[in-house]
Design a protein around this motif. Structure first.
Motif, PDB file in Angstrom:
ATOM      1  N   GLN A   6      -8.560   5.392  -5.950  1.00 21.31           N
ATOM      2  CA  GLN A   6      -8.776   6.609  -5.180  1.00 21.31           C
ATOM      3  C   GLN A   6      -8.968   6.296  -3.704  1.00 21.31           C
ATOM      4  O   GLN A   6      -8.464   7.009  -2.835  1.00 21.31           O
ATOM      5  N   GLN A  33       0.824   4.009  -2.930  1.00 19.67           N
ATOM      6  CA  GLN A  33       0.539   5.420  -2.692  1.00 19.67           C
ATOM      7  C   GLN A  33       1.660   6.329  -3.178  1.00 19.67           C
ATOM      8  O   GLN A  33       1.421   7.493  -3.481  1.00 19.67           O
ATOM      9  N   LYS A  34       2.887   5.812  -3.257  1.00 23.77           N
ATOM     10  CA  LYS A  34       4.002   6.602  -3.765  1.00 23.77           C
ATOM     11  C   LYS A  34       3.969   6.697  -5.286  1.00 23.77           C
ATOM     12  O   LYS A  34       4.618   7.559  -5.861  1.00 23.77           O
ATOM     13  N   LEU A  89       0.835  -1.198   0.000  1.00 27.73           N
ATOM     14  CA  LEU A  89       0.000   0.000   0.000  1.00 27.73           C
ATOM     15  C   LEU A  89       0.874   1.254   0.000  1.00 27.73           C
ATOM     16  O   LEU A  89       0.602   2.211  -0.724  1.00 27.73           O
ATOM     17  N   GLN A  94      -2.198   4.440 -10.967  1.00 20.43           N
ATOM     18  CA  GLN A  94      -2.694   3.606  -9.878  1.00 20.43           C
ATOM     19  C   GLN A  94      -3.856   2.721 -10.304  1.00 20.43           C
ATOM     20  O   GLN A  94      -3.929   1.555  -9.921  1.00 20.43           O
ATOM     21  N   SER A  98      -0.511   9.006  -9.654  1.00 19.51           N
ATOM     22  CA  SER A  98      -1.950   8.776  -9.519  1.00 19.51           C
ATOM     23  C   SER A  98      -2.597   8.257 -10.790  1.00 19.51           C
ATOM     24  O   SER A  98      -3.526   7.458 -10.727  1.00 19.51           O
ATOM     25  N   ALA A 118      -5.655   5.294  -2.213  1.00 15.17           N
ATOM     26  CA  ALA A 118      -4.752   6.438  -2.074  1.00 15.17           C
ATOM     27  C   ALA A 118      -5.057   7.232  -0.808  1.00 15.17           C
ATOM     28  O   ALA A 118      -4.167   7.847  -0.217  1.00 15.17           O
ATOM     29  N   LYS A 119      -6.310   7.195  -0.365  1.00 12.97           N
ATOM     30  CA  LYS A 119      -6.716   7.903   0.854  1.00 12.97           C
ATOM     31  C   LYS A 119      -6.492   7.077   2.122  1.00 12.97           C
ATOM     32  O   LYS A 119      -6.527   7.617   3.219  1.00 12.97           O
ATOM     33  N   THR A 120      -6.287   5.787   1.973  1.00 13.90           N
ATOM     34  CA  THR A 120      -6.167   4.884   3.116  1.00 13.90           C
ATOM     35  C   THR A 120      -4.869   5.133   3.869  1.00 13.90           C
ATOM     36  O   THR A 120      -3.806   5.304   3.254  1.00 13.90           O
ATOM     37  N   ASN A 121      -4.961   5.157   5.169  1.00 16.98           N
ATOM     38  CA  ASN A 121      -3.766   5.307   6.005  1.00 16.98           C
ATOM     39  C   ASN A 121      -3.125   3.949   6.214  1.00 16.98           C
ATOM     40  O   ASN A 121      -3.806   2.951   6.416  1.00 16.98           O
ATOM     41  N   THR A 122      -1.805   3.924   6.217  1.00 17.07           N
ATOM     42  CA  THR A 122      -1.087   2.663   6.416  1.00 17.07           C
ATOM     43  C   THR A 122      -1.036   2.267   7.856  1.00 17.07           C
ATOM     44  O   THR A 122      -1.159   2.949   8.766  1.00 17.07           O
TER      45      THR A 122
END
Length: 117
Positions: free
Chosen positions: A110, A75-76, A71, A82, A79, A113-117
């Motif tokens: 999308q 995210q890196k 993840l 992805q 966009s 991309a918003k999800t926190n690790t």
């Protein structure tokens, strides 16, 4: 046969009234043609399918081994690539389908991309 003198204005009144009702109906009352109604129904159905499949896509992505590291790498990434990563990973492919759903892949990317690790 003699036509009464009030008949001509009455007929014109009917024509003008019918045109007025049609204009008001399509402009203000929300009347649509059958093709427009079908297009709107298809858009709503596609949106509903996408809304149902996106959480499944995210769950599949997060269910893989070493999901947190993948993840972070995801995210890196750029966009615009992805959704292609999601499609290539088959996370946006519904059960019983051969090809991935592009709308699901985009929405899933999308969401991830918003999800926190």
């Amino acid at each position: 046969m003699k036509v009464p003198p009030w008949c001509k204005p009455a007929c014109w009144g009917l024509v003008v009234g019918a045109l007025g009702i049609m204009i008001i109906g399509f402009a203000w009352w929300g009347w649509v043609l059958g093709s427009t109604a079908e297009r709107m129904a298809k858009e709503r159905a596609d949106g509903a399918v996408t809304a149902i499949l996106v959480p499944i896509c995210v769950e599949r992505f997060m269910g893989q081994a070493d999901a947190a590291a993948k993840l972070a790498a995801f995210q890196k990434g750029v966009s615009w690539q992805q959704s292609q990563v999601i499609e290539k990973g088959d996370w946006a492919t519904a059960t019983g389908s051969k090809d991935p759903n592009a709308a699901v892949a985009k929405a899933c990317a999308q969401q991830l991309a918003k999800t926190n690790t």
